[in-house]
Design an enzyme around this catalytic site. Structure first.
Site, mmCIF file in Angstrom:
data_model
loop_
_atom_site.group_PDB
_atom_site.id
_atom_site.type_symbol
_atom_site.label_atom_id
_atom_site.label_comp_id
_atom_site.label_asym_id
_atom_site.label_seq_id
_atom_site.Cartn_x
_atom_site.Cartn_y
_atom_site.Cartn_z
ATOM 1 N N CYS A 94 0.859 -1.206 0.000
ATOM 2 C CA CYS A 94 0.000 0.000 0.000
ATOM 3 C C CYS A 94 0.883 1.241 0.000
ATOM 4 C CB CYS A 94 -0.878 0.059 1.250
ATOM 5 S SG CYS A 94 -2.072 -1.256 1.372
ATOM 6 N N GLU A 116 4.320 9.297 4.439
ATOM 7 C CA GLU A 116 4.723 8.343 3.398
ATOM 8 C C GLU A 116 6.241 8.116 3.414
ATOM 9 O OE1 GLU A 116 2.740 6.548 2.168
ATOM 10 O OE2 GLU A 116 0.826 7.604 2.318
HETATM 11 C C1 LIG Z 1 -0.905 15.600 7.942
HETATM 12 C C2 LIG Z 1 -0.481 14.169 8.160
HETATM 13 C C3 LIG Z 1 -1.274 13.132 7.717
HETATM 14 C C4 LIG Z 1 -0.888 11.793 7.930
HETATM 15 N N1 LIG Z 1 -1.701 10.779 7.477
HETATM 16 C C5 LIG Z 1 -1.367 9.490 7.736
HETATM 17 C C6 LIG Z 1 -2.229 8.402 7.363
HETATM 18 O O1 LIG Z 1 -3.285 8.597 6.754
HETATM 19 N N2 LIG Z 1 -1.867 7.132 7.681
HETATM 20 C C7 LIG Z 1 -0.714 6.862 8.351
HETATM 21 O O2 LIG Z 1 -0.425 5.690 8.610
HETATM 22 N N3 LIG Z 1 0.122 7.869 8.739
HETATM 23 C C8 LIG Z 1 -0.190 9.166 8.452
HETATM 24 N N4 LIG Z 1 0.659 10.180 8.864
HETATM 25 C C9 LIG Z 1 1.751 9.831 9.770
HETATM 26 C C10 LIG Z 1 3.126 9.876 9.159
HETATM 27 O O3 LIG Z 1 3.293 8.756 8.304
HETATM 28 C C11 LIG Z 1 4.122 9.865 10.345
HETATM 29 O O4 LIG Z 1 4.042 11.140 10.957
HETATM 30 C C12 LIG Z 1 5.525 9.560 9.891
HETATM 31 O O5 LIG Z 1 5.629 8.198 9.554
HETATM 32 C C13 LIG Z 1 6.576 9.854 10.984
HETATM 33 O O6 LIG Z 1 6.220 9.250 12.179
HETATM 34 P P1 LIG Z 1 6.230 10.118 13.509
HETATM 35 O O7 LIG Z 1 5.437 11.368 13.281
HETATM 36 O O8 LIG Z 1 5.833 9.210 14.622
HETATM 37 O O9 LIG Z 1 7.747 10.569 13.693
HETATM 38 P P2 LIG Z 1 8.874 9.808 14.511
HETATM 39 O O10 LIG Z 1 8.927 8.373 14.123
HETATM 40 O O11 LIG Z 1 8.736 10.163 15.945
HETATM 41 O O12 LIG Z 1 10.152 10.515 13.897
HETATM 42 C C14 LIG Z 1 10.627 11.786 14.347
HETATM 43 C C15 LIG Z 1 11.934 12.081 13.596
HETATM 44 O O13 LIG Z 1 12.902 11.058 13.880
HETATM 45 C C16 LIG Z 1 13.334 10.461 12.655
HETATM 46 N N5 LIG Z 1 13.542 9.020 12.877
HETATM 47 C C17 LIG Z 1 12.686 8.110 13.411
HETATM 48 N N6 LIG Z 1 13.255 6.892 13.423
HETATM 49 C C18 LIG Z 1 14.488 7.015 12.890
HETATM 50 C C19 LIG Z 1 15.555 6.137 12.613
HETATM 51 N N7 LIG Z 1 15.471 4.820 12.876
HETATM 52 N N8 LIG Z 1 16.682 6.648 12.069
HETATM 53 C C20 LIG Z 1 16.786 7.960 11.755
HETATM 54 N N9 LIG Z 1 15.808 8.839 11.977
HETATM 55 C C21 LIG Z 1 14.668 8.392 12.537
HETATM 56 C C22 LIG Z 1 12.197 10.705 11.672
HETATM 57 O O14 LIG Z 1 12.669 10.654 10.328
HETATM 58 C C23 LIG Z 1 11.739 12.093 12.080
HETATM 59 O O15 LIG Z 1 12.590 13.071 11.512
HETATM 60 C C24 LIG Z 1 0.316 11.515 8.613
HETATM 61 C C25 LIG Z 1 1.122 12.595 9.055
HETATM 62 C C26 LIG Z 1 0.752 13.898 8.818
HETATM 63 C C27 LIG Z 1 1.646 15.033 9.296
#
Ligand SMILES: Cc1cc2nc3c(=O)[nH]c(=O)nc-3n(C[C@H](O)[C@H](O)[C@H](O)COP(=O)(O)OP(=O)(O)OC[C@H]3O[C@@H](n4cnc5c(N)ncnc54)[C@H](O)[C@@H]3O)c2cc1C
Length: 242
Positions: A96, A221
């Site tokens: 997906c 994404e």
């Molecule tokens: C407007 C909006 C709509 C969304 N819609 C959807 C949706 O419909 N469905 C869905 O499933 N998700 C959705 N999302 C969620 C989005 O996919 C997540 O916000 C994203 O995957 C990041 O996860 P997090 O916010 O928990 O950040 P975190 O995982 O907390 O990451 C914070 C920072 O740390 C970095 N980081 C984390 N792990 C590592 C690593 N191992 N190594 C290096 N850097 C790292 C990240 O790159 C980021 O810069 C949406 C987000 C937004 C803002």
């Protein structure tokens, strides 16, 4: 993945939560991926099922045209046929993601192109020192850099689209395009905003809206960092995720 589903007779009981789900509190059904004793499985969850709640996330300054929600599943009971058949493991959710991320390649180019065209048009009309600002060398350089970047992003997208048609597109190729096109679009939006001067911060022009929306696209994404690690793994063979 912390959401879990366990068997109870023929039914499934699902517990967990997920932040940031687009359209979560206006949807009639949710597709929920959960850990089970047999690995990750997908479930179709009608949002009026007892134990399911969706809380709207407020005060967003990006992608304000869509609602984003926190989904909570508290002992949600589902019938046996709520499970997605023939999809076991991460292959389902990852396929997906590949589809959605491929679309973003083009969406990012579209946003960047809208910003570039707004800047080009503005620079031709805005007069300073009796000449349009488009006649200044520094402004022309910004316009040219934007034009080159937008077209480079489009060429990447078309090339990956052709690979997709040929069946040779891998997820690391999509990471390449998603990472580079979205950061390109953000840079173009920021440059365009600068070309518009103070007008760049108003909604009279499309630039600041695209710029703010692209901040979400930079994160969802697959974040820029995660796509970087996917590419790092692809070229070195070494996993730097943990
Ligand atoms: C407007 C909006 C709509 C969304 N819609 C959807 C949706 O419909 N469905 C869905 O499933 N998700 C959705 N999302 C969620 C989005 O996919 C997540 O916000 C994203 O995957 C990041 O996860 P997090 O916010 O928990 O950040 P975190 O995982 O907390 O990451 C914070 C920072 O740390 C970095 N980081 C984390 N792990 C590592 C690593 N191992 N190594 C290096 N850097 C790292 C990240 O790159 C980021 O810069 C949406 C987000 C937004 C803002």
């Amino acid at each position: 993945m912390r959401t879990r589903a366990r068997r109870d007779g023929d039914d499934w009981i699902v517990n967990g939560s997920k932040m940031w789900i687009t359209s979560g509190n206006i949807a009639d059904v949710a597709v929920v991926w959960a850990q089970t004793d047999d690995g990750v499985r997908g479930f179709i969850v009608p949002t009026d099922t007892k134990g399911f709640t969706a809380n709207e996330i407020e005060h967003k300054l990006s992608l304000r045209a869509s609602v984003t929600s926190e989904l909570v599943l508290d002992d949600v009971r589902l019938p046996a046929d709520a499970i997605l058949p023939n999809v076991v493991g991460l292959k389902g959710p990852l396929s997906c993601l590949n589809e959605a991320r491929f679309g973003i390649l083009f969406g990012a180019v579209g946003a960047a192109r809208a910003c570039y065209e707004a800047a080009l048009s503005y620079a031709g009309e805005r007069v300073q020192f009796d000449v349009p600002i488009a006649s200044f060398q520094l402004i022309q350089r910004q316009l040219v850099e934007m034009m080159v970047a937008v077209n480079r992003g489009m060429l990447t997208s078309i090339h990956l689209g052709r690979m997709r048609d040929a069946g040779t597109l891998g997820s690391e190729h999509i990471s390449f395009g998603k990472m580079d096109n979205v950061r390109m679009a953000l840079e173009v939006a920021r440059t365009a905003r600068s070309v518009l001067g103070a007008n760049g911060i108003t909604l009279e022009y499309p630039v600041i809206r695209h710029m703010n929306n692209l901040e979400s696209v930079y994160t969802y994404e697959g974040t820029n960092e995660i796509h970087t690690l996917i590419l790092g793994q692809a070229i070195t063979g070494l996993n730097a995720f943990s």
